[in-house]
Design an enzyme around this catalytic site. Structure first.
Site, mmCIF file in Angstrom:
data_model
loop_
_atom_site.group_PDB
_atom_site.id
_atom_site.type_symbol
_atom_site.label_atom_id
_atom_site.label_comp_id
_atom_site.label_asym_id
_atom_site.label_seq_id
_atom_site.Cartn_x
_atom_site.Cartn_y
_atom_site.Cartn_z
ATOM 1 N N ARG A 202 -13.420 -5.474 4.023
ATOM 2 C CA ARG A 202 -12.339 -5.379 4.910
ATOM 3 C C ARG A 202 -12.641 -5.419 6.632
ATOM 4 O O ARG A 202 -11.786 -4.728 7.290
ATOM 5 C CB ARG A 202 -11.647 -3.995 4.753
ATOM 6 N N GLU B 73 -9.060 1.656 -1.271
ATOM 7 C CA GLU B 73 -9.697 1.593 0.088
ATOM 8 C C GLU B 73 -10.373 2.575 0.869
ATOM 9 O O GLU B 73 -10.021 3.832 0.421
ATOM 10 C CB GLU B 73 -8.688 1.076 0.932
ATOM 11 N N GLU C 202 -3.990 -7.407 5.567
ATOM 12 C CA GLU C 202 -3.309 -6.316 5.872
ATOM 13 C C GLU C 202 -2.086 -6.756 7.032
ATOM 14 O O GLU C 202 -2.762 -7.585 7.911
ATOM 15 C CB GLU C 202 -3.854 -5.125 6.426
ATOM 16 N N TYR D 1 -3.161 11.927 7.059
ATOM 17 C CA TYR D 1 -3.082 10.731 7.753
ATOM 18 C C TYR D 1 -2.793 9.445 7.086
ATOM 19 O O TYR D 1 -3.265 9.262 5.637
ATOM 20 C CB TYR D 1 -4.520 10.421 8.152
ATOM 21 N N TRP E 135 -13.193 11.312 9.898
ATOM 22 C CA TRP E 135 -13.305 10.626 11.428
ATOM 23 C C TRP E 135 -14.314 11.421 12.285
ATOM 24 O O TRP E 135 -14.892 10.978 13.239
ATOM 25 C CB TRP E 135 -12.147 10.161 12.106
ATOM 26 N N HIS F 15 -9.120 6.826 3.008
ATOM 27 C CA HIS F 15 -9.575 7.241 4.554
ATOM 28 C C HIS F 15 -10.866 7.914 4.549
ATOM 29 O O HIS F 15 -10.857 8.801 5.397
ATOM 30 C CB HIS F 15 -8.429 7.911 5.218
ATOM 31 N N GLU G 17 -13.671 -1.524 7.300
ATOM 32 C CA GLU G 17 -12.662 -1.655 8.597
ATOM 33 C C GLU G 17 -13.378 -0.972 9.610
ATOM 34 O O GLU G 17 -12.963 -1.399 10.943
ATOM 35 C CB GLU G 17 -11.348 -1.004 8.431
ATOM 36 N N ASP H 239 -5.028 3.913 0.163
ATOM 37 C CA ASP H 239 -6.451 4.035 1.108
ATOM 38 C C ASP H 239 -6.757 5.692 1.298
ATOM 39 O O ASP H 239 -5.836 6.490 1.110
ATOM 40 C CB ASP H 239 -5.810 3.724 2.616
ATOM 41 N N ARG I 48 0.808 -1.402 0.006
ATOM 42 C CA ARG I 48 -0.037 0.124 -0.165
ATOM 43 C C ARG I 48 0.813 1.398 0.019
ATOM 44 O O ARG I 48 1.847 1.392 1.083
ATOM 45 C CB ARG I 48 -0.843 -0.046 1.314
#
Length: 401
Positions: free
Chosen positions: A282, A235, A338, A159, A401, A211, A261, A209, A147
């Site tokens: 995931r 991702e 992962e 991030y 987030w 995120h 995730e 990713d 990745r």
């Protein structure tokens, strides 16, 4: 056989972990992971105050019955705290069952579907040359899938990018607030993949990713713009609470999509799988109710040709990694696992039967999950608050987030 003790162990050998140890009246013990990054103490309390007392006197061999009891009996179903606590119990019970049968857990699941498990790790850098150097180092370690994340010009921090040394997503203390600019990211990141493919070719699987930081149409734009780089997956392109949003992404790009995730149950991914809006699910053993629930999700996903791609960061303990590898070795629709690796102190506290070699891992053939904990050493590493960063757009709007 009866359960006579259920102990919660919270420690921080490099980062925080919540471990559940279940003991039977015949002296057989099992370990489970209940770590929830940034909310570890909530899961520890849920286990100590609400779950552990309910386990005493129960038959540890009744894994399915105990799972249903903890899920349905609480009335308040799902959610990351509840499902992480249930997962800790479930893993520990599978560990016990394997030790009783004198078999590794993957044999109890039906045996191996492959010789070993392909894993990927993280190459990060503050700029493209630094990321290319990191990519080369992971190739030298034998990784067949990597990745790639990179700092974006004009943004102070991103991030997913190391600040020097090994990449660790969480930071000690209260959450770090980072400034995010979507346009700069979308304009820059395709250049990273072009540089990687130009230098290393197409023999190594390339992953990335986002995120959850894009809107659906922005994610579609990114997926379309990187198609020539042939990503193994993109991702978490957009927040997945609204599963229908992935239809828009699917309409515009053939780049494979991976997500899950932050999911906790099969209901979080039901529409995504049924409508084939994703290619990889995931979800993790720890945050998704353990091996018992993940088997249901894998079987459901297999009906729609969706493969597994379990989350495996350093904020899930080596116990979870062991459980994930047993699951991966069994899962007929396995895709990728992962593997970020662990702090040296972590590996001192947890003794692991699993192993890595040339881009692949194996859970080992020790009975149960094959992972043990040094409780005395764990006591030397008390809990320390640590959190994932929070992103804000440049105008101050809270995002991601």
């Amino acid at each position: 056989m009866k359960i006579i003790d259920a102990e919660v162990i919270v420690c921080c050998p490099g980062r925080n972990f919540v471990t559940l140890k279940i003991t039977t009246d015949e002296g057989v013990t099992g370990l489970g992971d209940g770590t929830l990054n940034g909310r570890e103490l909530s899961v520890a309390s849920y286990l100590k105050d609400h779950v552990c007392p309910l386990l005493i006197g129960r038959d540890p061999q009744k894994i399915e019955d105990i799972w249903q009891y903890l899920y349905r009996g609480a009335y308040w179903r799902r959610g990351p705290v509840t499902m992480s606590a249930i997962a800790a119990v479930d893993m520990a019970l599978w560990d016990i069952k394997g030790k009783l049968a004198n078999m590794p857990v993957y044999q109890l699941l039906g045996g191996a579907s492959r010789e070993h498990v392909m894993v990927y790790s993280h190459a990060t850098g503050r700029d493209i040359p630094e990321t290319l150097d990191a990519f080369a180092k992971y190739q030298e370690k034998g990784f067949k899938a990597i990745r790639a994340q990179c700092g974006v010009p004009g943004m102070k921090s991103v991030y997913g990018v190391s600040k020097g040394g090994a990449y660790e997503p969480a930071t000690k203390g209260w959450p770090e607030e980072q400034v995010w600019n979507t346009e700069k990211y979308l304009n820059f990141v395709p250049k990273l993949f072009e540089a990687i493919r130009e230098k290393f070719g197409f023999d190594t699987h390339l992953l990335h990713d986002a995120h959850h930081r894009l809107t659906p149409i922005e994610a579609a734009r990114l997926g379309k713009s990187v198609e020539d780089s042939r990503l193994f997956w993109l991702e978490d392109p957009t927040p997945a609470e609204n599963q229908e949003a992935f239809r828009l992404i699917r309409q515009h790009t053939t780049t494979p999509i991976a997500v899950g995730e932050v999911f906790n149950s099969i209901w979080d991914c039901k529409q995504l799988i049924e409508e084939q809006l994703i290619d990889y699910i995931r979800m993790t053993i720890t945050h998704s109710g353990g091996i018992t629930h993940m088997r249901r999700i894998a079987d459901f996903a297999a009906m729609y040709q969706v493969r597994t791609g379990s989350h495996g960061p350093s904020d899930l303990s080596p116990v979870c990694m062991g459980a994930a590898l047993h699951f991966d070795l069994w899962a007929p629709n396995f895709g990728m696992q992962e593997y970020m690796g662990y702090h040296e102190q972590t590996m001192d506290v947890f003794q692991c039967g699993w192993s890595y070699k040339d881009g692949f891992m194996h859970p080992g053939d020790k009975p149960g999950l094959g992972v043990e904990i040094d409780e005395e050493l764990a006591k030397k590493y008390p809990y320390e608050p640590a959190y994932l960063p929070v992103a804000r757009l440049e105008d101050g709007t809270l995002w991601n987030w």
